[in-house]
Design a protein around this motif. Structure first.
Motif, PDB file in Angstrom:
ATOM      1  N   UNK A  26     -18.402  45.871  -3.250  1.00 53.15           N
ATOM      2  CA  UNK A  26     -19.393  46.899  -2.925  1.00 53.15           C
ATOM      3  C   UNK A  26     -19.658  47.849  -4.087  1.00 53.15           C
ATOM      4  N   UNK A  27     -19.686  47.309  -5.285  1.00 49.07           N
ATOM      5  CA  UNK A  27     -20.070  48.125  -6.426  1.00 49.07           C
ATOM      6  C   UNK A  27     -21.555  48.454  -6.339  1.00 49.07           C
ATOM      7  N   UNK A  28     -21.970  49.427  -7.127  1.00 54.42           N
ATOM      8  CA  UNK A  28     -23.359  49.860  -7.117  1.00 54.42           C
ATOM      9  C   UNK A  28     -23.971  49.665  -8.496  1.00 54.42           C
ATOM     10  N   UNK A  29     -25.168  49.121  -8.508  1.00 55.52           N
ATOM     11  CA  UNK A  29     -25.935  49.034  -9.739  1.00 55.52           C
ATOM     12  C   UNK A  29     -27.343  49.504  -9.413  1.00 55.52           C
ATOM     13  N   UNK A  30     -27.876  50.351 -10.282  1.00 56.67           N
ATOM     14  CA  UNK A  30     -29.270  50.726 -10.102  1.00 56.67           C
ATOM     15  C   UNK A  30     -29.978  50.619 -11.435  1.00 56.67           C
ATOM     16  N   UNK A  31     -31.277  50.491 -11.359  1.00 51.78           N
ATOM     17  CA  UNK A  31     -32.055  50.427 -12.579  1.00 51.78           C
ATOM     18  C   UNK A  31     -33.305  51.266 -12.437  1.00 51.78           C
ATOM     19  N   UNK A  32     -33.820  51.677 -13.597  1.00 55.80           N
ATOM     20  CA  UNK A  32     -35.078  52.409 -13.626  1.00 55.80           C
ATOM     21  C   UNK A  32     -35.917  51.890 -14.780  1.00 55.80           C
ATOM     22  N   UNK A  33     -37.179  51.614 -14.478  1.00 49.94           N
ATOM     23  CA  UNK A  33     -38.138  51.145 -15.483  1.00 49.94           C
ATOM     24  C   UNK A  33     -39.430  51.946 -15.349  1.00 49.94           C
ATOM     25  N   UNK A  34     -39.269  53.221 -15.053  1.00 52.35           N
ATOM     26  CA  UNK A  34     -40.422  54.090 -14.838  1.00 52.35           C
ATOM     27  C   UNK A  34     -41.090  54.464 -16.160  1.00 52.35           C
TER      28      UNK A  34
END
Length: 179
Positions: A26-34
């Protein structure tokens, strides 16, 4: 008999502290390409599978592409069908080594360590080195890393019409609590 039992318990407790494999589902990864002045392009995935082997200093992270979630359902659909082709390439996989990993030096303040490895996204494998911070929290290890990836490196095509609205440089944040 009490001495033997005490010695045995001490021996077992020493081995339980010398854990080799640290894992999470249950690790978390997020990304942003705004891009400024356009709609926010970011997603989060709370189902990262990660295994850190402290004995051979290896780490493996597996991310199911369809587990990324956006604020807007249409963005999620486009992400899976057009950009990432998640039916064809269902997972992103990172396999690497942490050459300077020494669990005896990790404290609650954390230590920054380079991780060298190969990341496979959209069917393309690239070598990468990222910096991670590893902290000791109770009986767990917390691993965090921030790094950038370029969509061109993984042959992720962004339609010309949308190109001004999405950054080709994608900022990634990983956070795993390993037990």
């Amino acid at each position: 008999m009490k001495k033997i039992t005490s010695i045995l318990l001490l021996f077992i407790s020493c081995f339980s502290l010398a854990q080799e494999k640290w894992t999470t589902q249950s690790g978390t990864i997020n990304f942003e390409a705004s891009v400024p002045l356009f709609e926010e392009v970011k997603a989060i995935n709370n189902s990262v599978k990660c295994v850190l082997n402290s004995e051979d200093k290896t780490i493996t992270c597996v991310v199911k592409i369809k587990d990324f979630h956006f604020k807007r359902e249409l963005m999620e659909t486009h992400f899976n069908e057009i950009y990432m082709e998640s039916d064809r390439y269902p997972r992103a996989i990172f396999k690497g080594t942490i050459p300077n990993l020494d669990l005896t030096k990790i404290s609650s303040e954390g230590i920054g360590l380079p991780i060298n490895g190969k990341i496979k996204i959209h069917g393309v494998t690239q070598s990468i080195t990222v910096k991670a911070v590893i902290k000791k929290i109770a009986n767990s290890l917390q691993l965090t890393s921030d790094f950038n990836l370029n969509t061109d490196d993984f042959k992720i095509k962004i339609p010309t019409m949308i190109l001004p609205k999405i950054s080709k440089t994608v900022h990634i944040h990983l956070n795993c609590t390993l037990q």
